[in-house]
Design an enzyme around this catalytic site. Structure first.
Site, PDB file in Angstrom:
ATOM      1  N   ASP A  23      -6.995   1.672   0.509  1.00 59.72           N
ATOM      2  CA  ASP A  23      -5.716   0.990   0.682  1.00 59.72           C
ATOM      3  C   ASP A  23      -5.872  -0.521   0.486  1.00 59.72           C
ATOM      4  O   ASP A  23      -5.326  -1.325   1.255  1.00 59.72           O
ATOM      5  CB  ASP A  23      -5.126   1.279   2.068  1.00 59.72           C
ATOM      6  N   PHE A  70       1.989  -7.114   5.588  1.00 62.37           N
ATOM      7  CA  PHE A  70       1.026  -6.070   5.936  1.00 62.37           C
ATOM      8  C   PHE A  70      -0.068  -6.024   4.872  1.00 62.37           C
ATOM      9  O   PHE A  70       0.161  -6.363   3.717  1.00 62.37           O
ATOM     10  CB  PHE A  70       1.725  -4.711   5.973  1.00 62.37           C
TER      11      PHE A  70
END
Lengths: 308, 414
Positions: free
Chosen positions: B297, B315
């Protein structure tokens, strides 16, 4: 102990019991000062303080400003109802600009939790948190605890309930931390939709019935209910809130003991508290306002003592 | 090409655990023989590392990362293959974006596998041209970091991809139950006054996804599970025979929500860092096979997006370059390094139904060379990514990739 350990007042979480007691002792002295005919001392004569408020505030800003002026500090005010980002300038840029004008201390209110902590990490100044979003409002908690101590003699062993919108309240969180450090038992009370799901992890009792909560406590801190909360189904209507969670005279009279009432203001009379309760002798609401100036003088004085 | 004195880390290989010399010709492993002279500190060799979900911001926000820097970062980290998310500008919901990605990346050592958009513009309303995306090279279908809130869309997608036994990837987070969420909802978020992203919002979504999968059939991959409840749900679904796979993001195992207590935005990720209890369940899930793969990720953010008030900070965390070092720090008796390497190499390939890489003679050479003892400073100088949003940035790390062999393309860091 005669000075604070940290260089900033970011939250109650970071304070030790000794530091809180030091602030109280210092505030005792300043409370004498502000009740004298000449309400001013020269302690912060060569200190410049900027009050930077990114959220609307009347009493906190006034109280800080008055505290600063009673200490003979030079004061500048910056208010912006929207966050600075919307104007295209970052918080860091805004504050660094102000600091370039040789400002020594920053009092900041901001809608983002942790904004003062963020500043403390990135700028070279003394930072006082005047409320960061739904996180902390340390000077409010200090003045609340100070007012309880003043009326009840001490805080250790006392039972304090905080009533209302705990979920969105920086006052509640700071109060919980302060009261627990000072040895009080703390309970929160309100509709379950307005209590954080994991609030009991902070070591507080949870009560959904206001009458039971009032019966348990020595002091009740009634929080302001924000009118816009009903929009996101936290509760159906203000009418229902005030019927089932509003504190009224009849409830107070039904208790078999006397309790004291606090409210951080501004009050919605007839919603979370009725006038007959807010204006009674056992309500400390105006004492809180007066003590607020003394507490803020104490905090600013102690932090200024750490200026090089 | 000869690679000498490497210890094979491939539990499916007959050479597993042996120190060998490998000869590679034209991208094929020609011979593997035991090293006659043993090295003091032999390197490790493993099937090429692969990531299921990285973000290279290209096209669109190339100032944070682009395909070239992203792939070079992956290569430095030992990855032979990387899947990239469709959350670009424009989104990867059309043939030309996929072709752009494949063309631009074609000369890099690390292979790129674009994930195609599930819905047009990732809006969650109607299906993207999935068959055409597949024909142009999309490997699976997902709206990437945007959860698929529309249940009808998910069910249609799961049906539509059955024509080619395709894979749908879901990121499980019910947005209506996590509105404004900044971090895991729990005691830490409560004491920080931050709006939480509840475990419930993940659970509800996985339950929904699994129910739809049971109805439609097809293959579903749940990306980035983060709670103990999710592990239990997937274990049960697998037991009942559903064609579901899942992965956990590597940093999810390394840090808990306690790391956020000083409002450090470098730990602000989605799914959020959860609790020690969740981490333990995720580790157990990896060990017992409930969790099929690890993912990275890799989500680059520039300073302007990260060095902000916590609730305004973006984020994401980067992690491709430091992946092996993180694996080493996790490796233990319950999580053997062999297993962790497998979950980051053949694990993702099995999820995607790609051929398994084996370290055997005659096999295609997709290999990563690793040095488990090499100490290196992760800093401005060594960082290959355009961004540095990693909590490891500035630290002295142990363990590094020292070579990537991807068929005839090879890379050995200087």
């Amino acid at each position: 102990m005669n000075q604070l350990i940290k260089n900033n007042l970011l939250g109650i979480k970071e304070l030790s019991l000794e530091e809180i007691e030091l602030i109280f002792e210092t505030a005792d002295n300043f409370k004498d000062v502000i009740n004298r005919p000449i309400k001013k001392v020269p302690s912060l004569r060569d200190v410049t303080i900027a009050n930077i408020f990114f959220e609307n505030s009347t009493r906190t800003q006034l109280s800080f400003e008055l505290a600063e002026k009673r200490l003979s500090a030079d004061v500048i005010n910056f208010s912006s109802s929207s966050s600075s980002v919307k104007k295209g300038e970052t918080l860091l840029d805004t504050v660094n600009n102000i600091l370039s004008m040789k400002v020594d201390m920053i009092v900041i209110r901001h809608s983002s939790p942790g904004a003062p902590h963020f500043l403390a990490k990135h700028v070279n100044s003394k930072i006082v948190n005047a409320g960061d979003g739904t996180h902390e409002h340390p000077t409010q908690a200090l003045l609340d605890a100070y007012s309880i101590r003043e009326r009840l003699g001490s805080i250790a062993g006392k039972k304090v309930v905080i009533v209302g919108d705990i979920l969105h309240s920086r006052v509640a969180l700071s109060n919980i931390f302060a009261l627990q450090k000072l040895g009080a038992e703390v309970m929160v009370c309100g509709p379950a939709t307005l209590l954080p799901k994991y609030i009991s992890a902070l070591g507080v009792k949870v009560e959904l019935d206001i009458r039971k909560a009032l019966n348990w406590c020595d002091a009740a801190n009634i929080l302001r209910i924000q009118l816009e909360r009903q929009k996101r189904s936290y509760f159906p209507s203000l009418r229902e809130y005030s019927l089932y969670y509003g504190v009224n005279k009849e409830m107070i009279n039904a208790l078999d003991k006397e309790i004291i009432i606090l409210h951080p203001g501004p009050i919605n009379r007839g919603v979370e508290i009725t006038s007959s309760v807010a204006d009674a002798d056992n309500a400390l609401i105006l004492d809180q306002v007066e003590n607020g100036v003394a507490i803020r003088m104490a905090v600013l004085y102690l932090l200024a003592g750490k200026l090089e | 090409m000869n690679v000498r004195n490497v210890v094979v880390k491939d539990t499916h290989s007959s050479h597993h655990g042996q120190e060998v010399d490998i000869r590679i010709e034209k991208g094929i492993i020609e011979s593997i023989v035991e090293s006659k002279i043993k090295a003091d500190d032999p390197k490790l060799i493993t099937p090429g590392l692969m990531d299921l979900s990285s973000h290279f911001n290209d096209p669109g926000t190339e100032y944070k990362e682009d395909l070239i820097t992203g792939l070079k970062t992956a290569c430095e980290g030992g990855f032979t293959d990387v899947c990239i998310l469709p959350n670009t500008l424009p989104t990867a919901d059309n043939r030309s974006t996929i072709e752009y990605i494949l063309t631009k990346a074609s000369r890099q050592v690390t292979s790129v596998h674009p994930l195609g958009a599930l819905s047009k513009e990732l809006k969650g309303d109607s299906l993207a041209e999935i068959l055409d995306l597949r024909a142009s090279g999309a490997i699976a279908f997902t709206d990437g970091v945007v959860p698929i809130m529309n249940a009808e869309l998910l069910s249609k997608a799961l049906q539509y991809v059955q024509k080619f036994k395709g894979l749908v990837i879901s990121r499980p987070r019910d947005l209506s139950l996590s509105r404004g969420g900044q971090m895991h909802e729990g005691s830490v978020s409560t004491s920080l006054g931050l709006v939480g992203i509840s475990s419930l919002s993940e659970k509800v979504m996985i339950e929904r996804d699994l129910s739809i999968l049971a109805y439609t059939g097809g293959r579903l991959h749940i990306h980035g599970i983060s709670t103990f409840e999710s592990v239990a749900l997937i274990a049960e679904a697998k037991k009942s025979g559903l064609a579901v796979t899942c992965d956990v993001i590597l940093h999810q195992l390394c840090y808990s929500d306690d790391h956020l207590s000083s409002f450090d935005p470098f730990y602000k990720v989605d799914p959020p860092l959860r609790t020690d209890k969740d981490i333990q369940a995720l580790k157990n899930g990896l060990a017992n096979g409930t969790i099929d793969a690890l993912s990275i990720d890799h989500l680059p953010q520039d300073e302007e997006s990260k060095i902000l008030e916590f609730d305004l900070a973006a984020f994401g965390m980067i992690g491709l370059q430091t992946a092996f070092s993180s694996l080493l720090s996790l490796a233990s008796k319950e999580l053997p390094l062999d297993m962790l390497l497998e979950k980051l190499s053949n694990g993702p390939r099995q999820v995607l139904k790609l051929p398994k890489i084996k370290i055997e003679e005659g096999e295609f050479a997709k290999l990563t060379l690793l040095d488990a003892h090499l100490k290196w400073q992760y800093n401005e100088e060594s960082n290959i990514s355009k961004s540095n949003n990693s909590p490891l940035f500035g630290q002295l790390l142990t363990g590094k990739s020292v070579g990537v062999i991807n068929g005839e393309k090879v890379y050995f860091p200087s």
